[in-house]
Design an enzyme around this catalytic site. Structure first.
Site, PDB file in Angstrom:
ATOM      1  CE1 TYR A  38      -3.780   2.433   0.534  1.00 54.20           C
ATOM      2  CE2 TYR A  38      -2.403   3.375   2.254  1.00 54.20           C
ATOM      3  CZ  TYR A  38      -3.508   3.454   1.425  1.00 54.20           C
ATOM      4  OH  TYR A  38      -4.325   4.563   1.476  1.00 54.20           O
TER       5      TYR A  38
ATOM      6  CE  LYS B 243      -3.601   5.252  -1.965  1.00 50.86           C
ATOM      7  NZ  LYS B 243      -4.584   5.942  -2.825  1.00 50.86           N
TER       8      LYS B 243
HETATM    9  N1  LIG Z   1      -9.441   6.622   4.935  1.00 46.00           N
HETATM   10  C1  LIG Z   1      -8.168   6.905   5.204  1.00 46.00           C
HETATM   11  O1  LIG Z   1      -7.718   6.933   6.373  1.00 46.00           O
HETATM   12  C2  LIG Z   1      -7.232   7.242   4.074  1.00 46.00           C
HETATM   13  C3  LIG Z   1      -5.983   7.809   4.378  1.00 46.00           C
HETATM   14  C4  LIG Z   1      -5.122   8.121   3.339  1.00 46.00           C
HETATM   15  C5  LIG Z   1      -5.489   7.899   2.039  1.00 46.00           C
HETATM   16  N2  LIG Z   1      -6.708   7.345   1.761  1.00 46.00           N
HETATM   17  C6  LIG Z   1      -7.070   7.136   0.377  1.00 46.00           C
HETATM   18  O2  LIG Z   1      -8.281   7.830   0.145  1.00 46.00           O
HETATM   19  C7  LIG Z   1      -9.034   7.165  -0.882  1.00 46.00           C
HETATM   20  C8  LIG Z   1     -10.426   6.836  -0.370  1.00 46.00           C
HETATM   21  O3  LIG Z   1     -10.334   6.053   0.808  1.00 46.00           O
HETATM   22  P1  LIG Z   1     -11.634   5.579   1.630  1.00 46.00           P
HETATM   23  O4  LIG Z   1     -11.241   5.506   3.036  1.00 46.00           O
HETATM   24  O5  LIG Z   1     -12.808   6.379   1.211  1.00 46.00           O
HETATM   25  O6  LIG Z   1     -11.743   4.064   1.103  1.00 46.00           O
HETATM   26  P2  LIG Z   1     -12.834   3.316   0.254  1.00 46.00           P
HETATM   27  O7  LIG Z   1     -14.200   3.604   0.782  1.00 46.00           O
HETATM   28  O8  LIG Z   1     -12.400   1.890   0.191  1.00 46.00           O
HETATM   29  O9  LIG Z   1     -12.750   4.012  -1.171  1.00 46.00           O
HETATM   30  C9  LIG Z   1     -12.141   3.440  -2.279  1.00 46.00           C
HETATM   31  C10 LIG Z   1     -13.176   3.239  -3.364  1.00 46.00           C
HETATM   32  O10 LIG Z   1     -12.521   2.771  -4.543  1.00 46.00           O
HETATM   33  C11 LIG Z   1     -13.320   1.731  -5.092  1.00 46.00           C
HETATM   34  N3  LIG Z   1     -12.547   0.833  -5.943  1.00 46.00           N
HETATM   35  C12 LIG Z   1     -11.779  -0.234  -5.565  1.00 46.00           C
HETATM   36  N4  LIG Z   1     -11.271  -0.834  -6.649  1.00 46.00           N
HETATM   37  C13 LIG Z   1     -11.724  -0.160  -7.728  1.00 46.00           C
HETATM   38  C14 LIG Z   1     -11.540  -0.313  -9.117  1.00 46.00           C
HETATM   39  N5  LIG Z   1     -10.780  -1.311  -9.631  1.00 46.00           N
HETATM   40  N6  LIG Z   1     -12.144   0.570  -9.946  1.00 46.00           N
HETATM   41  C15 LIG Z   1     -12.922   1.561  -9.462  1.00 46.00           C
HETATM   42  N7  LIG Z   1     -13.143   1.751  -8.146  1.00 46.00           N
HETATM   43  C16 LIG Z   1     -12.533   0.900  -7.286  1.00 46.00           C
HETATM   44  C17 LIG Z   1     -13.855   1.025  -3.865  1.00 46.00           C
HETATM   45  O11 LIG Z   1     -14.945   0.185  -4.204  1.00 46.00           O
HETATM   46  P3  LIG Z   1     -15.176  -1.155  -3.343  1.00 46.00           P
HETATM   47  O12 LIG Z   1     -15.461  -0.694  -1.933  1.00 46.00           O
HETATM   48  O13 LIG Z   1     -16.345  -1.777  -4.021  1.00 46.00           O
HETATM   49  O14 LIG Z   1     -13.914  -1.949  -3.430  1.00 46.00           O
HETATM   50  C18 LIG Z   1     -14.223   2.193  -2.979  1.00 46.00           C
HETATM   51  O15 LIG Z   1     -15.532   2.661  -3.274  1.00 46.00           O
HETATM   52  C19 LIG Z   1      -8.196   5.952  -1.269  1.00 46.00           C
HETATM   53  O16 LIG Z   1      -7.357   6.294  -2.337  1.00 46.00           O
HETATM   54  C20 LIG Z   1      -7.356   5.696  -0.024  1.00 46.00           C
HETATM   55  O17 LIG Z   1      -6.185   4.979  -0.307  1.00 46.00           O
HETATM   56  C21 LIG Z   1      -7.588   7.011   2.749  1.00 46.00           C
END
Ligand SMILES: NC(=O)c1ccc[n+]([C@@H]2O[C@H](COP(=O)([O-])OP(=O)(O)OC[C@H]3O[C@@H](n4cnc5c(N)ncnc54)[C@H](OP(=O)(O)O)[C@@H]3O)[C@@H](O)[C@H]2O)c1
Length: 257
Positions: free
Chosen positions: A164, A168
């Protein structure tokens, strides 16, 4: 497929933005915030039902939104999603690469990560933003914006999460190259690196999510998606036209880079 929304905000519409991973979590909040600003949003996700909910929510809030299915790992799917987005919303003023694999990643010491799991993470988190940028390149207007969602964990490292963190970090490198290549068209490309943020996925990932890392942050409180969206609004808005190739860390002052 697309689902079309409607609204009364046409007069203050500011272009069209394609947001990936907008079926929930941070992506949904980014989509809602862009729509609230008057941008027509094309919300995309691999899960079409969830992204339809996002579009319906935005429409109910008075914004303009469409739902499009996309698998960001697949160039054909990305091209189809961009074509549909342009068809329903017009040329793109912004692409927000937010989709990622996050909570479902199997954490393991670096030597125990399987090749399959490594490739699965890289395919979505790093190949995905590249595939989407390629697909969207000609659909982006002059002066358009790309915002790639990275992670603040790149700057601290996080044990048992090599795939991961590396994916990133790769997003930051990709951001810089795209900034160079798209600069002549006045397209800016920047990354946002959120710290740990309380999305549904984060609650799945960490047992004590509400307090995780809070003591180490300057602001001494957890982040909610609403805390992150401002950076995306800035980097897709008119005030950041001379900012490109940068990574904006949004983590409540947990680390200073
Ligand atoms: N939350 C945190 O603490 C945090 C911190 C730093 C960075 N981030 C980044 O912020 C972003 C959003 O995070 P989040 O917490 O909101 O997580 P999340 O809800 O898992 O959001 C990611 C989304 O991407 C979708 N996805 C996965 N594989 C895909 C594909 N092949 N094509 C299209 N869509 C796809 C997922 O769908 P499914 O659920 O159906 O797989 C989900 O709706 C991500 O890039 C994550 O790495 C999050």
């Amino acid at each position: 497929m697309t689902d079309q929304g409607s609204s009364d905000v046409t007069a203050r519409t500011t272009g069209a933005a394609l947001v990936t991973g907008a079926g929930g979590g941070l992506g949904r909040e980014i989509a809602r915030a862009l729509a609230a600003r008057g941008t027509t949003v094309v919300a995309s996700d691999i899960d079409v039902d969830r992204v339809r909910e996002t579009a319906q929510l935005i429409t109910a809030e008075g914004g303009r939104a469409h739902a499009v299915r996309v698998d960001v790992t697949d160039p054909a799917s990305a091209a189809e999603a961009v074509a549909l987005a342009v068809d329903v919303a017009g040329p793109l003023s912004a692409l927000v690469n937010n989709a990622a694999i996050y909570a479902s990643i199997r954490r393991a010491p670096f030597a125990e990560i399987t090749v399959e799991e490594w490739d699965r993470v890289m395919a979505v988190n790093l190949r995905g933003p590249w595939v989407m940028a390629v697909a969207a390149r000609d659909a982006l207007t002059e002066g358009g914006r790309i915002v790639n969602i990275s992670s603040a964990t790149v700057f601290s490292g996080s044990a048992e999460w090599a795939h991961y963190v590396a994916s990133k970090a790769g997003v930051i490198g990709l951001t810089r190259v795209l900034a160079r290549e798209l600069g002549p068209r006045a397209i800016t490309v920047n990354a946002v690196a959120p710290g740990f943020t309380l999305t549904e996925a984060s609650y799945d990932l960490i047992e004590n999510a509400d307090t995780y890392g809070v003591a180490r942050s300057a602001l001494q409180r957890p982040a909610r998606p609403e805390d992150i969206v401002g950076a995306v609004l800035y980097l897709t808005g008119p005030d950041s036209a001379y900012v490109t190739g940068q990574t904006l860390v949004v983590d409540g002052g947990r680390q200073f880079i």
